[in-house]
Motif scaffolding. Structure first.
Motif, mmCIF file in Angstrom:
data_model
loop_
_atom_site.group_PDB
_atom_site.id
_atom_site.type_symbol
_atom_site.label_atom_id
_atom_site.label_comp_id
_atom_site.label_asym_id
_atom_site.label_seq_id
_atom_site.Cartn_x
_atom_site.Cartn_y
_atom_site.Cartn_z
ATOM 1 N N LYS A 145 0.859 -1.190 0.000
ATOM 2 C CA LYS A 145 0.000 0.000 0.000
ATOM 3 C C LYS A 145 0.890 1.233 0.000
ATOM 4 N N LYS A 146 0.472 2.204 -0.803
ATOM 5 C CA LYS A 146 1.285 3.418 -0.907
ATOM 6 C C LYS A 146 0.365 4.599 -1.132
ATOM 7 N N LEU A 184 -1.454 2.896 -4.371
ATOM 8 C CA LEU A 184 -1.434 1.434 -4.423
ATOM 9 C C LEU A 184 -2.279 0.920 -3.261
ATOM 10 N N LYS A 185 -3.239 0.057 -3.608
ATOM 11 C CA LYS A 185 -4.177 -0.383 -2.569
ATOM 12 C C LYS A 185 -4.059 -1.870 -2.323
ATOM 13 N N VAL A 208 -1.121 -4.480 -3.510
ATOM 14 C CA VAL A 208 -0.696 -5.126 -4.744
ATOM 15 C C VAL A 208 0.255 -6.269 -4.393
ATOM 16 N N GLY A 233 -0.701 3.693 -11.004
ATOM 17 C CA GLY A 233 0.246 3.329 -9.948
ATOM 18 C C GLY A 233 1.357 2.404 -10.378
ATOM 19 N N LYS A 234 1.472 2.124 -11.687
ATOM 20 C CA LYS A 234 2.487 1.148 -12.119
ATOM 21 C C LYS A 234 3.910 1.665 -11.891
ATOM 22 N N THR A 258 4.872 3.958 -9.774
ATOM 23 C CA THR A 258 5.101 4.028 -8.329
ATOM 24 C C THR A 258 5.505 2.660 -7.799
ATOM 25 N N LEU A 259 4.829 1.645 -8.284
ATOM 26 C CA LEU A 259 5.115 0.295 -7.809
ATOM 27 C C LEU A 259 6.570 -0.088 -8.056
ATOM 28 N N THR A 288 -2.896 -3.250 -14.191
ATOM 29 C CA THR A 288 -3.273 -2.512 -12.986
ATOM 30 C C THR A 288 -4.203 -1.372 -13.350
ATOM 31 N N GLY A 325 -4.772 1.436 -8.664
ATOM 32 C CA GLY A 325 -4.043 0.948 -7.504
ATOM 33 C C GLY A 325 -4.213 -0.513 -7.168
#
Lengths: 248, 247, 296
Positions: free
Chosen positions: A16-17, A25-26, A28, A47-48, A50-51, A217, A220
């Protein structure tokens, strides 16, 4: 280390971010085995990027865990240098150091970070430049190279650290269409050699060709994933279908 | 030498243009001493102002609010008050208070007038350099710094190998302007009777009553000094230039 | 002698032209001298510095009060304030006059710097560079000593007092800086402006007057204001060449009081006067720059 090659080299669990109140990100989860090539696709803002930035600790996370070779990344005690030796990253905007030549860009980290002898580093750097098909451009400055050439130098620069995993963050998004191919070929070579690669990309054809596994994705979460054939041909989720209908 | 002197004497006799430093060795000596002192004043002030600027810009990145506020206050103060009054404040106010007993029992100034001039000019130009360096550092793209972290560079390594080399190049044009201004500002030392170029020239023109000639010599000398500095800075800039950008 | 906002004479050195960062234009905030005054010129910072002034004044006064029965330094400063205020009035007057003369001359010289005639262009450039690179104090001496004290025109004698010569002396560097800003502002306009005016049949003079100059005003305003602040901070120089202003009055006051403990407070007090006058101008300049930067 408890890690062995039969376990995932990168393991993302319920990550989560958020940036402030915005949750990117919820939860992943993705596992990547050594030598695997995975592509993360999805609409912008899903959110890709960021991941994958979380994987080498450029961004921190608020929940869940990410391990690389069994070692937790988001740990205060973590030696970031150790992590970054294992995980190479290539950016959308290349981010070469403009005041260094192509060769110097490739040599810099091994010399200054790994403190390896110069002769060895130079030999390896020249080999890498050759590998990304930029022989003769060793002494050019980034500003003298095209976008595609700069991006290939950036790839060589990451490889010079002898990483176990490579992260590619939309590496062709800023390139002219005609230079996209040369970069993709370079990545494909790399994948063929057995490098573990995690790509965020908009190049669906390329993803289909090179990936072992595709993750889609949106907002998130991972909506759907699977091997390329089943993913592209038998997508079941309406969001995936809609996205694919727009990009294909 | 004599032919040069003969030329200047001829200039005076025939055309009435009295450039005494051309034929009078005493005046020439005075003038050259003044020129040399101006060069010293400039070089020392440039050096210390760069030091002040580098330290200031570094301190401005401090995580401590109080340090940032102090540096900001220093910059704001020196940028918004007249350099001449700053110089007077240092020399006449602080200089009068800061004295030590000498062997003879008389109070001796701790710092000479030349010393105060260097201190004052260095702080004045240093305040500006602080801002110049700071904005140079800020102009280095964040993504470049991030790429450096991603390759395993530490914060300090990133600062030394990536941020500073780029920041210096970005700062150079503004820095050059400021240093040129600093050289021009050294004339203020005249007010403290530091025998620099302007001061000795004024002495010469009051002795010889050749204001017009000395004035022109003086102006040309400063333009020449500035030109030399500009040339050096230009060389430096050229040496640092990265091929392939903006060509 | 101080650092006014300036557009470097070499087009490659103009703000925004950053060889290093050209491929990353989106990040490359221009590092013109003008834009760098910023972050620390906040109102808060001004108050902070002012508070520091007052605290030092207070501390000096307290130290004095503890030591003897004489008039306190604050009281002394107050006693001389009317004279200092009058002196500062001269500073302001000199700065306004020099600015007016320097601006008019500078705008003309700047336009000559982009003249289609190569000789005019070069001469204008040379004049600009000469005055821009000469120390202000030397230019002041030049005017004070070389301008005659009176001029005879058509039988009437026009006196030329020292302060007027000083005004002219200070207007010369202002002219040179203004000329550079002007040239920079004109050259920063896209050439399409000239071409479209041309195609509409405007003459060069008409284009300059009706199309180009109005557009330069916005670009010139922030550096012009900054230049004014710099000029104001240069006005104490006239005391060196014997013209009355705040600094010369302050020194006269110090001489008549003859008290060592008054030295630091008095000079701080004079610095304070300038700070209160110049700081808001800097702040306003910054705000204008930011506003224009967003729009253009």
């Amino acid at each position: 280390m408890s890690w062995s090659e039969d376990k995932p080299i990168v393991s993302i669990k319920d990550v989560k971010k958020s940036f402030g109140s915005l949750e990117v990100l919820k939860g992943v989860s993705i596992d990547i085995m050594k030598g695997e090539v995975i592509c993360i696709i999805g609409p912008s803002g899903s959110g890709k990027s960021t991941l994958i930035r979380c994987i080498n600790a450029l961004n921190d996370i608020q929940g869940g865990s990410i391990t690389v070779e069994g070692r937790e990344v988001h740990d205060e005690e973590l030696d970031k240098l150790e992590l970054r030796k294992k995980v190479g990253m290539v950016f959308q905007q290349y981010n070469l150091f403009p005041h260094k030549t192509a060769l110097q860009n490739v040599m810099m980290a091994p010399l200054k970070v790994l403190k390896e002898p110069k002769a060895d580093v130079e030999k390896r750097a020249r080999a890498l430049i050759k590998k990304v098909r930029l022989e003769g451009k060793e002494n050019s400055y980034p500003g003298e190279l095209s976008g595609g050439q700069q991006q290939r130098v950036a790839i060589a620069r990451s490889l010079a650290m002898r990483p176990d995993v490579m992260l590619f963050d939309e590496v062709t998004a800023a390139l002219d269409p005609e230079t996209v191919k040369e970069v993709l070929v370079t990545i494909k070579d790399l994948a063929a050699e057995g490098m573990t690669c995690i790509l965020v990309t908009h190049e669906m054809g390329f993803a289909r060709e090179v990936a072992d596994h595709i993750y889609f994705t949106d907002k998130g979460v991972i909506v759907e994933h699977g091997a390329p054939e089943e993913f592209f041909d038998k997508a079941s989720d309406p969001r995936t279908k809609e996205f694919l209908s727009q990009v294909l | 030498m004599t032919s040069v002197e003969a030329f200047f004497e001829m200039l005076y006799d025939v055309h009435g243009i009295n450039v005494t430093i051309g034929y009078d060795s005493w005046d020439r000596g005075q003038f050259l001493d003044g020129l040399w002192l101006t060069v010293q004043l400039s070089v020392l002030s440039i050096f210390f102002s760069l030091l002040v600027g580098a330290i200031g810009a570094w301190a401005q990145g401090s995580p401590l609010r109080i340090i940032r506020a102090l540096v900001g206050g220093f910059v704001t103060f020196f940028r918004n008050t007249p350099p001449l009054v700053q110089l007077y404040f240092f020399f006449f106010a602080l200089g009068t208070v800061l004295r030590i007993e000498s062997d003879t029992g008389l109070a001796q100034p701790l710092v000479s007038n030349f010393g105060w001039a260097v201190i004052s000019f260095s702080l004045f130009a240093g305040a500006m350099n602080t801002e110049i360096f700071r904005s140079g550092i800020e102009a280095v793209p964040n993504s470049t710094i991030e790429a450096s972290y991603a390759m395993g560079f530490t914060r300090l390594q990133t600062y030394i190998y990536i941020v500073l080399p780029l920041a210096i190049r970005i700062s150079l044009p503004s820095l050059g302007t400021n240093l040129v201004n600093l050289v021009k500002t050294t004339t203020l030392a005249y007010a403290l009777a530091v025998p620099e170029l302007l001061y000795v020239s004024a002495q010469i023109w009051s002795d010889q009553l050749n204001v017009r000639e000395m004035m022109n010599v003086l102006l040309l000398s400063y333009v020449g000094l500035v030109a030399i500095l500009v040339w050096i800075l230009h060389r430096w800039e050229k040496a640092l230039r990265i091929p392939g950008f903006g060509g | 002698m101080y650092l006014p906002l300036k557009l470097p004479q070499n087009p490659e050195q103009r703000p925004g032209y950053m060889p290093v960062l050209l491929p990353m234009k989106s990040h490359a905030a221009p590092v013109g001298v003008g834009t760098m005054v910023q972050s620390f010129l906040s109102t808060k910072m001004g108050l902070f510095v002012l508070a520091a002034f007052l605290i030092s004044l207070g501390a000096a006064s307290y130290a004095q009060a503890a030591s003897g029965a004489q008039l306190g330094t604050i009281a002394l400063l107050w006693k001389w304030t009317p004279l200092l205020a009058k002196g500062f009035g001269f500073n302001v007057l000199i700065s306004i006059l020099s600015m007016a003369i320097g601006t008019v001359l500078g705008v003309c010289l700047g336009i000559l710097q982009v003249s289609p005639n190569g000789i005019i262009r070069r001469v204008a450039w040379l004049v600009t560079q000469f005055f821009r690179n000469s120390p202000w104090l030397v230019l002041l001496f030049y005017c004070i000593l070389l301008i005659p004290f009176e001029i005879e025109v058509f039988g009437t004698t026009i006196p030329f007092p020292g302060w007027l010569k000083a005004v002219i002396g200070l207007s010369l560097p202002v002219m040179a800086y203004m000329s550079e800003y002007m040239r920079g502002a004109i050259q920063s306009l896209p050439s399409g402006q000239w071409e479209s005016a041309d195609s509409l049949g405007f003459s060069r003079g008409q284009t300059m007057r009706m199309v180009i100059l109005p557009q330069t005003v916005k670009r010139l305003l922030p550096p012009w204001m900054n230049l004014y602040a710099v000029l104001t901070m240069a006005t104490p120089l006239v005391s060196i060449v014997g013209v009355d202003e705040i600094m010369s009055f302050a020194r006269a006051a110090l001489a008549s009081e003859n008290r060592v403990d008054l030295l630091i407070p008095m000079y701080l007090y004079v610095l304070c006067w300038f700070f209160i006058y110049c700081f808001p101008i800097s702040g306003l300049t910054r705000r204008l720059e930011n506003r224009f930067a967003v729009k253009s």
